[in-house]
Scaffold this motif. Structure first.
Motif, PDB file in Angstrom:
ATOM      1  N   SER A 332       0.722  -1.200  -0.056  1.00  9.19           N
ATOM      2  CA  SER A 332      -0.108  -0.019   0.253  1.00  9.19           C
ATOM      3  C   SER A 332       0.806   1.242   0.082  1.00  9.19           C
ATOM      4  CB  SER A 332      -0.824  -0.075   1.056  1.00  9.19           C
ATOM      5  OG  SER A 332      -1.920  -1.009   1.296  1.00  9.19           O
ATOM      6  N   GLY A 333       0.688   1.996  -1.213  1.00  9.16           N
ATOM      7  CA  GLY A 333       1.965   3.067  -1.082  1.00  9.16           C
ATOM      8  C   GLY A 333       1.096   4.444  -1.538  1.00  9.16           C
ATOM      9  N   LEU A 334      -0.193   4.645  -1.720  1.00  9.45           N
ATOM     10  CA  LEU A 334      -0.783   5.724  -2.299  1.00  9.45           C
ATOM     11  C   LEU A 334      -0.167   7.045  -1.642  1.00  9.45           C
ATOM     12  CD1 LEU A 334      -4.231   4.814  -3.077  1.00  9.45           C
ATOM     13  CD2 LEU A 334      -2.635   5.819  -4.666  1.00  9.45           C
ATOM     14  N   GLN A 335      -0.505   7.003  -0.406  1.00 10.39           N
ATOM     15  CA  GLN A 335       0.086   8.310   0.255  1.00 10.39           C
ATOM     16  C   GLN A 335       1.334   8.756   0.458  1.00 10.39           C
ATOM     17  OE1 GLN A 335      -2.391   8.757   3.953  1.00 10.39           O
ATOM     18  NE2 GLN A 335      -1.179  10.232   4.706  1.00 10.39           N
ATOM     19  N   LEU A 336       2.401   7.708   0.152  1.00  8.91           N
ATOM     20  CA  LEU A 336       3.710   7.814   0.475  1.00  8.91           C
ATOM     21  C   LEU A 336       4.426   7.708  -0.804  1.00  8.91           C
ATOM     22  CD1 LEU A 336       3.939   5.633   3.697  1.00  8.91           C
ATOM     23  CD2 LEU A 336       3.754   8.362   3.439  1.00  8.91           C
ATOM     24  N   SER A 337       3.824   7.706  -1.978  1.00  4.01           N
ATOM     25  CA  SER A 337       4.666   7.502  -3.243  1.00  4.01           C
ATOM     26  C   SER A 337       5.435   8.544  -3.514  1.00  4.01           C
ATOM     27  CB  SER A 337       3.866   7.086  -4.411  1.00  4.01           C
ATOM     28  OG  SER A 337       2.813   8.123  -4.599  1.00  4.01           O
ATOM     29  N   TRP A 342      10.939  10.922  -4.246  1.00  2.00           N
ATOM     30  CA  TRP A 342      11.850  11.681  -4.054  1.00  2.00           C
ATOM     31  C   TRP A 342      12.826  11.834  -2.940  1.00  2.00           C
ATOM     32  CZ3 TRP A 342      14.137  15.594  -5.597  1.00  2.00           C
ATOM     33  CH2 TRP A 342      14.223  16.742  -5.024  1.00  2.00           C
ATOM     34  N   THR A 343      12.923  11.005  -1.909  1.00  2.00           N
ATOM     35  CA  THR A 343      13.831  10.897  -1.102  1.00  2.00           C
ATOM     36  C   THR A 343      14.952  10.097  -1.782  1.00  2.00           C
ATOM     37  OG1 THR A 343      12.520  10.842   0.779  1.00  2.00           O
ATOM     38  CG2 THR A 343      14.461   9.738   1.177  1.00  2.00           C
ATOM     39  N   GLU A 344      14.896   8.978  -2.468  1.00  5.25           N
ATOM     40  CA  GLU A 344      15.494   8.247  -3.229  1.00  5.25           C
ATOM     41  C   GLU A 344      16.251   9.046  -4.409  1.00  5.25           C
ATOM     42  OE1 GLU A 344      18.256   4.968  -3.447  1.00  5.25           O
ATOM     43  OE2 GLU A 344      17.254   5.792  -1.806  1.00  5.25           O
ATOM     44  N   ALA A 345      15.513   9.575  -5.053  1.00  4.58           N
ATOM     45  CA  ALA A 345      15.752  10.241  -6.267  1.00  4.58           C
ATOM     46  C   ALA A 345      16.865  11.524  -5.892  1.00  4.58           C
ATOM     47  CB  ALA A 345      14.585  11.178  -6.985  1.00  4.58           C
ATOM     48  N   HIS A 350      18.759  13.180  -8.650  1.00  3.52           N
ATOM     49  CA  HIS A 350      17.766  13.528  -9.587  1.00  3.52           C
ATOM     50  C   HIS A 350      17.005  14.721  -8.907  1.00  3.52           C
ATOM     51  CE1 HIS A 350      17.987  10.054 -12.275  1.00  3.52           C
ATOM     52  NE2 HIS A 350      18.299   9.439 -11.279  1.00  3.52           N
ATOM     53  N   GLY A 351      16.246  15.443  -9.722  1.00  2.00           N
ATOM     54  CA  GLY A 351      15.620  16.586  -9.327  1.00  2.00           C
ATOM     55  C   GLY A 351      14.054  16.324  -9.339  1.00  2.00           C
ATOM     56  N   ALA A 387       6.810  20.786   0.315  1.00  2.00           N
ATOM     57  CA  ALA A 387       7.967  21.381   0.835  1.00  2.00           C
ATOM     58  C   ALA A 387       9.205  20.163   0.818  1.00  2.00           C
ATOM     59  CB  ALA A 387       7.831  21.609   2.317  1.00  2.00           C
ATOM     60  N   PRO A 388       9.943  20.245  -0.302  1.00  4.08           N
ATOM     61  CA  PRO A 388      10.940  19.128  -0.427  1.00  4.08           C
ATOM     62  C   PRO A 388      12.027  18.864   0.407  1.00  4.08           C
ATOM     63  CG  PRO A 388      11.238  21.016  -1.955  1.00  4.08           C
ATOM     64  CD  PRO A 388       9.993  21.444  -1.253  1.00  4.08           C
ATOM     65  N   ASP A 389      12.311  19.851   1.082  1.00  2.00           N
ATOM     66  CA  ASP A 389      13.398  19.859   2.013  1.00  2.00           C
ATOM     67  C   ASP A 389      13.042  19.405   3.655  1.00  2.00           C
ATOM     68  OD1 ASP A 389      15.410  20.417  -0.117  1.00  2.00           O
ATOM     69  OD2 ASP A 389      14.833  22.496   0.447  1.00  2.00           O
ATOM     70  N   ASP A 390      11.705  19.455   3.735  1.00  3.02           N
ATOM     71  CA  ASP A 390      11.120  18.983   5.131  1.00  3.02           C
ATOM     72  C   ASP A 390      11.141  17.608   5.206  1.00  3.02           C
ATOM     73  OD1 ASP A 390      10.869  21.583   5.534  1.00  3.02           O
ATOM     74  OD2 ASP A 390       8.637  21.699   5.465  1.00  3.02           O
ATOM     75  N   THR A 391      11.128  17.023   6.247  1.00  2.00           N
ATOM     76  CA  THR A 391      11.128  15.500   6.511  1.00  2.00           C
ATOM     77  C   THR A 391      10.107  15.226   7.612  1.00  2.00           C
ATOM     78  OG1 THR A 391      12.676  15.648   8.230  1.00  2.00           O
ATOM     79  CG2 THR A 391      13.796  15.276   6.098  1.00  2.00           C
ATOM     80  N   PHE A 392       9.778  13.900   7.536  1.00  2.00           N
ATOM     81  CA  PHE A 392       8.759  13.325   8.535  1.00  2.00           C
ATOM     82  C   PHE A 392       8.998  11.889   8.633  1.00  2.00           C
ATOM     83  CE2 PHE A 392       7.000  12.452   4.276  1.00  2.00           C
ATOM     84  CZ  PHE A 392       6.136  11.293   4.308  1.00  2.00           C
ATOM     85  N   THR A 393       8.781  11.422   9.733  1.00  2.00           N
ATOM     86  CA  THR A 393       8.843   9.872   9.987  1.00  2.00           C
ATOM     87  C   THR A 393       7.501   8.890   9.635  1.00  2.00           C
ATOM     88  OG1 THR A 393      10.627  10.240  11.414  1.00  2.00           O
ATOM     89  CG2 THR A 393       9.573   8.098  11.507  1.00  2.00           C
ATOM     90  N   VAL A 394       7.461   8.035   8.924  1.00  2.00           N
ATOM     91  CA  VAL A 394       6.106   7.322   8.601  1.00  2.00           C
ATOM     92  C   VAL A 394       5.599   6.674   9.830  1.00  2.00           C
ATOM     93  CG1 VAL A 394       5.181   5.554   7.172  1.00  2.00           C
ATOM     94  CG2 VAL A 394       6.901   6.947   6.306  1.00  2.00           C
TER      95      VAL A 394
END
Length: 445
Positions: A332-337, A342-345, A350-351, A387-394
């Motif tokens: 199940s990945g909809l909310q986190l795709s 982006w984290t790995e890219a 990659h941009g 916000a591409p530089d903000d982080t969160f923990t799943v």
């Protein structure tokens, strides 16, 4: 911009020409202009100044199992589309299984649409299914607006959706090619699967051995041969085997009409890190080794792989047993795709423009949704604000899909979706949702 009802302004707007500071004008749910950042906002227009947050086109996910009706305890349109909206996805295309009935006749499509109509928080389209006995139903489904047809070349996991052998694949593909349709294929060869060791039990290494790369490679090779012979358009679903990439690249160079997708879990998770008994990581084809993953990223970069979709395939938690053989296969990945990719890219250089190309522009193009997939005049005003530089923990408790099982629990990811917009209306912001505003889409005739 004199007719604008809404202007979204950001120092970073991802457009087909690149990322730039811009003001995006919206009227009647449509982007009317992309203008310089400091353009005067006309009287009567509402300004949303997003500062340095990135404005990107809403993602288009063409591979989602909503399972509604019939297996709504697994998922449903209300929960799936909320999860999608929370993740910046504004359009999804629903797979013809694992709902009951499957979307294999026009009547079944009508049932699916009736169920979805008042539950969709985002726009929803539908795939049809190609079964051994429904060739006669393919053209009527096409005429009714499905975006194409899904087939399995090995058992699907549910009895009501049997797979096609090579003869029936040829028959269905010839019919679909005859009216210019698209066949999308779960490409694993059943003979290679049958010949693989079937140990069972909790060891991930045993499960991985049971779904070998050569099952994918052979199925892809056979599909290419059929598509070439029939001049048909085909799409390979959820590619995980990097060994198939040279076959695909050669076919594309020859002019075979083939496109290919992969999924966030193949790009961000590796076999080496899957704990034994952790069937939240089970999917078919399987998550493979890190070296294989590197080659998938390379293929995305060079265009051999066209796009990235979730293959969101949930189940109730009790079906995720500790035995990899009996556990339901699906992630199940909809909310986190978006944040997972982006984290790995970004780690790989990659941009966000690349991510938008893989997850919005090319997926929209795959299904012919020419009003989706880009921020430019004439397209639907579908946006994600990131916000591409903000982080969160799943945290599984924060997920919107019905059964909050996730392979990403505890991971720290880059990219916080601040809000999602559908045709110029903000449908989710800071975890607060509007009433459903999605439309049911049909293939352009």
């Amino acid at each position: 911009m004199s007719d604008a009802e809404l202007v979204l302004r950001s120092t970073r707007v991802i457009t087909p020409e690149g990322t730039r500071a811009a003001s995006v004008a919206v009227a009647a749910g449509t982007i009317t202009a992309v203008l310089p950042h400091d353009t005067h906002v006309p009287p009567g227009a509402r300004l949303e100044d997003l500062g340095d947050d990135v404005l990107l086109p809403g993602l288009v996910d063409t591979h989602v199992h909503v399972n509604d009706p019939g297996r709504t305890e697994w998922e449903g349109f209300w929960t799936a589309t909320r999860a999608a909206a929370a993740g910046g996805i504004t359009t999804l295309v629903d797979m013809p299984l694992n709902s009951l009935p499957p979307t294999t006749t026009v009547d079944h499509l009508r049932t699916k649409r009736e169920v979805a109509a008042d539950k969709a928080h985002i726009d929803v389209g539908f795939w049809g299914g190609a079964l051994p006995d429904n060739v006669k139903d393919l053209r009527p489904l096409h005429d009714a607006g499905v975006f194409g047809f899904k087939a399995f070349l090995s058992p699907s996991g549910v009895d009501e959706f049997p797979h096609l052998d090579q003869d029936r694949l040829a028959r269905s593909l010839a019919e679909i090619a005859g009216f210019g349709g698209l066949l999308i294929v779960h490409a694993e060869d059943p003979h290679h699967l049958d010949a693989a060791p079937q140990q069972g039990g909790p060891r991930y290494a045993d499960f991985l051995a049971s779904r070998p790369r050569d099952a994918e490679d052979t199925a892809v090779a056979n599909l290419i041969a059929q598509a070439k012979r029939l001049h048909a358009r085909v799409h390979v679903l959820h590619l995980s085997s990097s060994d198939a990439l040279p076959l695909i690249a050669a076919a594309k160079a020859e002019g075979v009409r083939i496109t290919v997708e992969t999924c966030p879990h193949y790009l961000t998770l590796t076999a080496e890190e899957v704990p034994d008994g952790a069937s939240e990581f089970k999917c078919c084809p399987p998550i493979r080794e890190a070296a294989n993953q590197d080659l998938l990223w390379q293929a995305l970069a060079d265009g051999t792989i066209d796009c990235v979709v979730t293959d969101h395939s949930p189940s109730t938690a009790d079906l995720k047993t500790g035995d990899f053989t009996t556990a339901w296969g699906g992630i199940s990945g909809l909310q986190l795709s978006l944040p997972t990719v982006w984290t790995e890219a970004r780690r790989r250089g990659h941009g966000l423009e690349d991510v938008v190309r893989w997850m919005s522009t090319r997926t929209a193009a795959l299904v012919g949704l020419d009003r989706k997939g880009a921020i430019e005049a004439g397209r639907d005003a579908d946006f994600a604000v990131l916000a591409p530089d903000d982080t969160f923990t799943v945290d599984p408790a924060a997920l919107q899909h019905r059964n909050r099982v996730t392979a990403y629990a505890g991971r720290t990811l880059y990219g916080v979706v601040k809000s999602t917009w559908l045709r110029g209306e903000r449908i989710v912001a800071d975890g607060e949702f509007t009433d459903p505003k999605g439309r049911l889409l049909t293939r352009a005739h």
